[in-house]
Scaffold this active site. Structure first.
Site, mmCIF file in Angstrom:
data_model
loop_
_atom_site.group_PDB
_atom_site.id
_atom_site.type_symbol
_atom_site.label_atom_id
_atom_site.label_comp_id
_atom_site.label_asym_id
_atom_site.label_seq_id
_atom_site.Cartn_x
_atom_site.Cartn_y
_atom_site.Cartn_z
ATOM 1 N N GLY A 24 0.838 -1.188 0.000
ATOM 2 C CA GLY A 24 0.000 0.000 0.000
ATOM 3 C C GLY A 24 0.868 1.230 0.000
ATOM 4 O O GLY A 24 2.049 1.186 -0.366
ATOM 5 N N GLY A 25 0.270 2.352 0.436
ATOM 6 C CA GLY A 25 0.991 3.605 0.387
ATOM 7 C C GLY A 25 2.167 3.681 1.338
ATOM 8 O O GLY A 25 3.058 4.494 1.153
ATOM 9 N N MET A 26 2.194 2.843 2.359
ATOM 10 C CA MET A 26 3.239 2.957 3.365
ATOM 11 C C MET A 26 4.125 1.726 3.459
ATOM 12 O O MET A 26 4.887 1.602 4.412
ATOM 13 C CB MET A 26 2.608 3.228 4.737
ATOM 14 C CG MET A 26 1.852 4.537 4.823
ATOM 15 S SD MET A 26 2.838 5.967 4.347
ATOM 16 C CE MET A 26 4.045 5.975 5.656
ATOM 17 N N VAL A 29 4.446 -5.994 1.732
ATOM 18 C CA VAL A 29 4.491 -7.256 2.466
ATOM 19 C C VAL A 29 5.104 -8.310 1.545
ATOM 20 O O VAL A 29 4.703 -8.452 0.391
ATOM 21 C CB VAL A 29 3.087 -7.691 2.922
ATOM 22 C CG1 VAL A 29 3.167 -9.029 3.667
ATOM 23 C CG2 VAL A 29 2.471 -6.631 3.833
ATOM 24 N N LYS A 44 6.863 -7.524 6.716
ATOM 25 C CA LYS A 44 6.269 -6.235 6.378
ATOM 26 C C LYS A 44 7.372 -5.195 6.328
ATOM 27 O O LYS A 44 8.009 -4.887 7.337
ATOM 28 C CB LYS A 44 5.198 -5.840 7.392
ATOM 29 C CG LYS A 44 4.504 -4.538 7.044
ATOM 30 C CD LYS A 44 3.315 -4.287 7.950
ATOM 31 C CE LYS A 44 2.586 -3.009 7.530
ATOM 32 N NZ LYS A 44 1.392 -2.785 8.366
ATOM 33 N N ASP A 147 -9.158 0.098 11.603
ATOM 34 C CA ASP A 147 -9.140 -0.008 10.142
ATOM 35 C C ASP A 147 -9.625 -1.391 9.704
ATOM 36 O O ASP A 147 -8.987 -2.056 8.886
ATOM 37 C CB ASP A 147 -7.736 0.261 9.605
ATOM 38 C CG ASP A 147 -7.734 0.609 8.114
ATOM 39 O OD1 ASP A 147 -8.800 1.020 7.601
ATOM 40 O OD2 ASP A 147 -6.683 0.466 7.469
#
Length: 337
Positions: A24-26, A29, A44, A147
Site C-alpha cells: 500500500g501507500g506505506m 508485504v 512487512k 481499520d
C-alpha cells in the site's frame, strides 16, 4: 541487507525475500524464508511514498518508525487464533525503518474473495463472528484496530479469518502518535463519530465490522461516492439503504449500523446476533424474544413529508447524524463535513 547464495535479498542475515504479497501507500508485504528456523514467514517492509522522508523530515520519519513499533507491540499483546501472530522485529541501524516478521497466511484476503462473489448471509455471519472475537480480544487489552476492512482480513487455507494490520491501532495509554487533523483509517468503513473528529471507542470497530459484512453480502458499498470527501459526507448525512440480500444477518446490521454510538449494539449483543445468524435463525426485524426484549431492530420507516418552517442560516439542526437506526431511504444531502 545482504545477498544470499540465491541472489535474493536477505534481511538481517536471516530472512530471504521470495515474492511480493501486496502493498500500500506505506509499505510492502513479502513472502520470505526464515533461514534459521527453516519456515515461511511474512515480512512487512515499511516504505514511505517519498523515499527521502527521513532526510528532509526527520520528525515525520521518527513518527512512522514509532508507529511500526507500536504495531508490533499491539500484535504481541493480542494472543488469539483470529489475530495474525508476530514472530520478530528487525530494528537495527542497517535499516531506516523496522521490519515486522509475521505469520504467513496463505489463503488470500477477504477482499480477494469478495472480488469473485458476495458471501451468503450465513457464511458472512460465521466469518464476522470470528473477526468480532479477534476485535474483542484486542479491546480487552486496550487496543482498537481502527481499520477493519476486507483487505485486512486474511483467510487461512481452512477458511478461518485472521485479522491483521494493526498499524493504526489506538492503544489507550499511547495517544501521542495521533496527528491532529489527519484521517487515520479507510473512509468507506469509518464510523461516523470518528469522521466528526472523535477518537471513538470499541464501538467504532463494531461499526466497521458491520459495514464490512454489509458489503460482503450486498456486493457493493452503499455510500461509496466518487471522492473521499463525498464518501465521508454520505456516511454522515445520508441514510443507509436497507440491505436486500442480508437475510438472517439483517438484524445484526440494523443493530450495529447505528450512527449514534450510544444506541449502537454492544459487543456481547453483536456476538449473540451473529451466532443466531450463523445458524440461519436471525429474527425478523422487530421480533421479540420470550422476555420481551428485542432480538432485532426494526428498519427505519420512510420519512413522512411534512412542511417545515424556514430557519435562518446557522440555526438549523446539526447536520451529520440521521435517525438512530442508521437505515433508511437514500436521499439528497446538502452538507459536506
Amino acid at each position: 541487507m545482504n545477498d544470499g547464495e540465491s541472489g535474493r535479498r536477505v534481511i538481517d542475515g536471516r530472512f530471504e525475500l521470495q515474492a511480493r504479497l501486496g502493498g500500500g501507500g506505506m509499505g510492502m508485504v513479502w513472502r520470505a524464508r526464515d533461514l534459521v528456523l527453516d519456515r515461511d514467514v511474512a515480512l512487512k517492509e515499511v516504505r514511505p511514498t517519498d523515499p527521502g522522508l527521513a532526510e528532509y523530515d526527520p520528525h515525520a520519519a521518527a513518527m512512522l518508525r514509532a508507529r511500526v513499533l507500536r504495531e508490533a507491540r499491539a500484535l504481541a499483546r493480542v494472543d488469539h487464533h483470529n489475530v495474525v501472530t508476530i514472530h520478530h522485529v528487525v530494528d537495527t541501524d542497517a535499516y531506516a525503518y523496522p521490519w515486522l516478521v509475521m505469520e504467513l497466511v496463505t489463503g488470500g484476503s477477504l477482499q480477494d474473495r469478495l472480488d469473485k462473489r458476495p458471501l451468503e448471509p450465513v457464511e458472512a455471519a460465521r466469518l464476522g463472528r470470528e473477526v468480532l472475537a479477534a476485535l474483542r480480544a484486542a479491546h480487552d487489552v486496550g487496543i482498537q484496530h481502527r481499520d477493519v476492512k476486507p483487505a485486512n482480513v486474511l483467510m487461512r487455507p481452512d477458511g478461518r479469518p485472521v485479522l491483521t494490520d494493526f498499524g493504526i491501532a489506538a492503544i489507550r495509554e499511547s495517544t501521542t502518535l495521533t496527528v491532529t487533523g489527519s484521517i487515520i483509517g479507510t473512509p468507506d468503513y469509518m464510523a461516523p463519530e470518528r469522521i466528526t473528529g472523535g477518537e471513538g471507542g470499541p464501538g467504532s470497530d463494531l461499526w466497521s465490522l458491520a459495514m464490512m459484512l454489509y458489503v460482503a453480502v450486498e456486493g457493493h458499498h452503499p455510500l461509496r461516492r466518487g471522492t473521499t470527501l463525498a464518501t465521508l459526507a454520505a456516511l454522515l448525512s445520508e441514510e443507509l439503504p436497507p440491505p436486500l440480500r442480508a437475510g438472517a444477518l439483517t438484524g445484526f446490521l440494523n443493530a450495529v449500523l447505528v450512527k449514534d454510538p450510544a444506541r449502537r449494539a454492544d459487543a456481547e449483543t453483536a456476538d449473540r446476533m451473529l451466532a443466531e445468524a450463523a445458524e440461519g435463525r436471525g429474527a425478523a426485524p422487530g421480533a421479540l424474544d420470550g422476555a420481551g426484549a428485542a432480538t432485532s431492530y426494526r428498519l427505519a420507516p420512510p420519512p413522512v413529508s411534512t412542511p417545515t418552517p424556514s430557519v435562518p442560516a446557522g440555526f438549523g439542526p446539526p447536520v451529520g447524524f440521521g435517525p438512530p437506526t442508521g437505515f433508511g431511504p437514500t436521499g439528497p444531502h446538502d452538507a459536506v463535513p
